[in-house]
Design an enzyme around this catalytic site. Structure first.
Site: not given
Ligand code: CA
Ligand code: CA
Ligand code: CA
Ligand code: CA
Length: 745
Positions: A314, A348
């Site tokens: 993330d 990401e």
């Protein structure tokens, strides 16, 4: 890209390095350079194959555990007493826990495997702060991104034993499990004593050591030491909201207020992109050795304790690159030591451009990336009467990802996700008046390109049932079990007469069947997963884009043709072979076409569809390697930034060739930069860390499909000043619409 080459006369080779051959005088002009030689045996050992040592053959299913299946209603409140504002469970609200769990996921493995998936990426399963109350928004942590216990499991999701059982059950079926991991931030535990949250920059509020001397954390980000600091010297003063929060987080290093940046909310620009809080979520001080060590242990613990097979990282670009450079290779090494040789990591970087995403991917040395550029190109191709060359332009940038270890074949590709929403909704917004049959046709094309092009495709749970959603994040997080959320319950599922008010695990839904067919075609024809991808044909405007996929092992060529227009179109597609029979593979059909004397295949591509042909035989063995030259290089030019080295061959890839680019930095040994398996031939060279004035010699080595090689002439370039690259120099192309201000909602 900004212009990165300055053509200057090189007049100061004063670094003490001399060229292996050539005059090597301090007054040499560019024309005096003679490139260092390379022997045949060196060329043989350097010429590699385009890397496939990371995952390139996964079909991933992305699932939000809380929204997939409720296997155990007794854990819905996570064992926490009180009401929804305490335990976070309210099955009637989309921003609260709805009840799904790991037990439910385990029970539905058949459903996921039957779809053709061999990997599952789950949202963070760790202990979270169950509810966060902001002035204008109250939400629960059903999504998993407000972590407090990085080494504990969220009781709403399941027990550690249940998580282990889930992974063991997946492994038994030959399926992999990928955890979503977070290091950028924790839950919002610290408040600031100042009660202000506007970002405080380092120009006005530099960090200070305990003696009051200011310092720049970048100087220590890759080292084993770090200055000691005092809480009262922090830009903002972190304070607890209640005394019990002092030990709320684990492992314990995360309770130390000095392990956070404490600068206020990110504006997603400049240094705040890395040092700012995501609307209050505490931003971790990831430059500190103590924090690096802490996260290495956390991440290795997921492998050791649960047997997980990979990570989706993330908010990758909101953490300094040195952190990832230290942490992920260490975790991957550990994983390999316990038998996980292809531990799959993808980050990401929420940017739609390859220059930005590839910057983080090639520098981070952490595996691969989610391919946001792919998502954007698919949407554009299918929605705005865009030219089909959008696809060619996307793939033309693939060489930016190439290193010795990784390349574009490792990317994690997707068309829908839990933050942006579903492609069906995007395409409906883009063409509001279209009937459902037209939308389904577009979705078929989107999914077919997803499966038939390079990268590991990700199916976002619910797309296969025909969920459309009505927006981004919470608008696209429907439960597959009968929903009590009014917005979800009333949703009509595309191509069916079903709604969100019933359980939706239909294996006959039209989108389920289409994805199942695509997965089965690529599973049976691995060239369509990670065979060399070469762009073959592009129409102007709407029309046909065609590419070939050729398996390095078998050498059999496949032709994939995409028509994004509403008229059928006949095209002549270049291939490797003349008089070769190509038989239709997808959609099911039996037509066979033969290539002509110019090696072209005549194909009629039906409107708004994708068609695939497979050659009857392998590409013929080549009798000699083509000649090769480096392209567009001026001898002696200065290199100051990431820079594209190009080569040209006499036949431009006529026999499934590969080109390895090599560099000799000063007098050091020749090393490979990376190998390209699709023309146009190029790689990107990164001069970071090489002293200014150093001469670098480049060559390219072409290998044909029959063991022949040829080496280009060498060209010398010189490293310029300012060839340093820390995270502050990452290109930033992220538009407002992709900035993660709403993360976690
Ligand atoms: Ca449950
Ligand atoms: Ca950060
Ligand atoms: Ca905070
Ligand atoms: Ca290429």
């Amino acid at each position: 890209m900004k212009k990165s080459i300055k053509l200057t006369a090189v007049c100061a080779l004063t670094t003490g390095l001399t060229l292996a051959s050539g005059p090597g005088t301090a007054t040499a002009g560019p024309s005096d350079f003679t490139a260092a030689p390379i022997s045949a045996s060196q060329a043989k050992s350097l010429a590699g194959k385009s890397a496939r040592n990371q995952e390139t053959t996964l079909n991933m299913y992305s699932v939000m555990t809380d929204r997939f299946a409720n296997g155990d209603p007794s854990n819905d409140t996570g064992g926490i007493s009180g009401g929804p504002l305490q335990h976070g469970f309210d099955a009637t609200k989309k921003q609260f826990y709805n009840g799904g769990d790991i037990k439910g996921l385990t029970e539905k493995l058949d459903y996921i495997q039957s779809l053709g998936m061999n990997a599952i990426w789950i949202t963070p399963p760790y202990e979270n702060d169950p509810v966060q109350i902001l002035p204008n928004y109250t939400s629960a942590s059903y999504h998993g991104y407000w972590i407090t216990g990085f080494d504990k499991m969220d009781k709403h999701v399941g027990t550690p034993a249940e998580v282990k059982a889930f992974i063991a059950a997946a492994h038994k079926r030959g399926m992999k499990v990928i955890f979503d991991v977070v290091a950028n931030h924790t839950a919002d535990v610290f408040d600031y004593a100042q009660k202000e949250y506007t970002y405080r920059g380092s120009d006005q509020y530099p960090y200070k050591d305990i003696n009051g001397n200011t310092f720049d954390p970048h100087q220590y980000a890759a080292s084993s030491t770090f200055p000691q600091m005092k809480v009262e010297d922090m830009p903002y003063t972190p304070v607890l909201r209640s005394a019990s929060d002092a030990t709320k987080r684990s492992p314990a290093f995360l309770n130390n207020p000095l392990n956070y940046h404490n600068r206020g909310d990110s504006t997603f620009t400049g240094e705040s992109s890395v040092w700012g809080d995501f609307i209050g979520l505490d931003d971790v001080f990831t430059e500190k050795p103590e924090v690096v060590k802490g996260f290495k242990d956390i991440f290795k613990g997921y492998v050791k304790n649960y047997g997980v097979d990979g990570f989706r990282i993330d908010t990758y670009k909101h953490v300094n690159i040195e952190f990832w450079q230290q942490v992920m290779p260490d975790v991957e090494k550990y994983a390999a030591s316990v038998g996980k040789k292809k531990f799959y990591v993808f980050g990401e970087v929420a940017s739609p451009t390859a220059p930005e995403v590839s910057w983080w991917s090639t520098k981070g040395n952490s595996g691969s990336m989610l391919d946001f550029a792919f998502q954007g190109a698919i949407r554009k191709t299918l929605s705005e009467n865009a030219p089909v060359s959008t696809l060619a332009d996307l793939f033309a940038q693939d060489d930016m990802y190439t290193t010795k270890k990784f390349n574009a074949y490792n990317l994690a590709t997707f068309v829908s996700n839990h933050d942006m929403g579903r492609i069906a909704n995007m395409l409906r917004i883009d063409t509001p008046s279209q009937p459902d049959w037209a939308l389904l046709r577009r979705l078929n094309v989107a999914n077919a390109v997803l499966f038939f092009s390079r990268g590991n495709p990700i199916v976002y749970y619910g797309d296969e049932q025909g969920f459309v959603g009505d927006g981004n994040d919470t608008g696209a997080r429907e439960s597959l079990f009968a929903s009590q959320v009014p917005e979800y319950a009333k949703e009509k599922l595309l191509g069916t007469d079903r709604t969100g008010a019933q359980d939706n695990y239909s294996t006959t839904a039209p989108m389920y069947r289409q994805i199942q067919r695509l997965a089965s075609v690529v599973n049976a024809n691995p060239a369509l997963k990670d065979g060399a991808q070469v762009t073959r044909y592009v129409d102007e405007g709407q029309g046909v884009f065609a590419m070939s996929r050729t398996d390095a092992a078998k050498g059999v060529e496949y032709v994939v043709a995409v028509n994004n227009g509403w008229s059928d179109k006949q095209v002549k597609i270049p291939t490797y072979s003349r008089d070769m029979a190509f038989t239709q593979l997808y959609p099911a059909g039996s037509q066979t076409q033969y290539t002509d004397i110019d090696k072209k295949l005549t194909v009629t591509v039906p409107h708004m569809s994708v068609i695939v042909f497979k050659a009857a035989k392998p590409v013929a063995k080549s009798s000699a390697a083509p000649s090769i030259t480096l392209d567009g290089m001026t001898p002696g030019a200065t290199v100051t930034d990431r820079w594209q080295i190009k080569a040209r061959t006499s036949n431009q890839g006529g026999s499934n060739d590969q080109v390895t680019f090599v560099a000799k930095v000063g007098n050091a040994a020749w090393t490979s930069i990376g190998t390209d398996d699709n023309p146009n031939w190029s790689v990107w060279f990164d001069p970071a860390g090489i002293p200014a004035g150093t001469p670098v010699t480049f060559r390219a080595i072409v290998s044909d499909n029959n063991g022949h090689r040829r080496v280009s002439d060498g060209v010398v370039q010189v490293i310029g000043n300012d060839a340093t690259m820390n995270a502050d120099k990452a290109p930033v192309d992220t538009p407002k619409s992709l900035q993660p201000e709403l993360r976690g909602r």
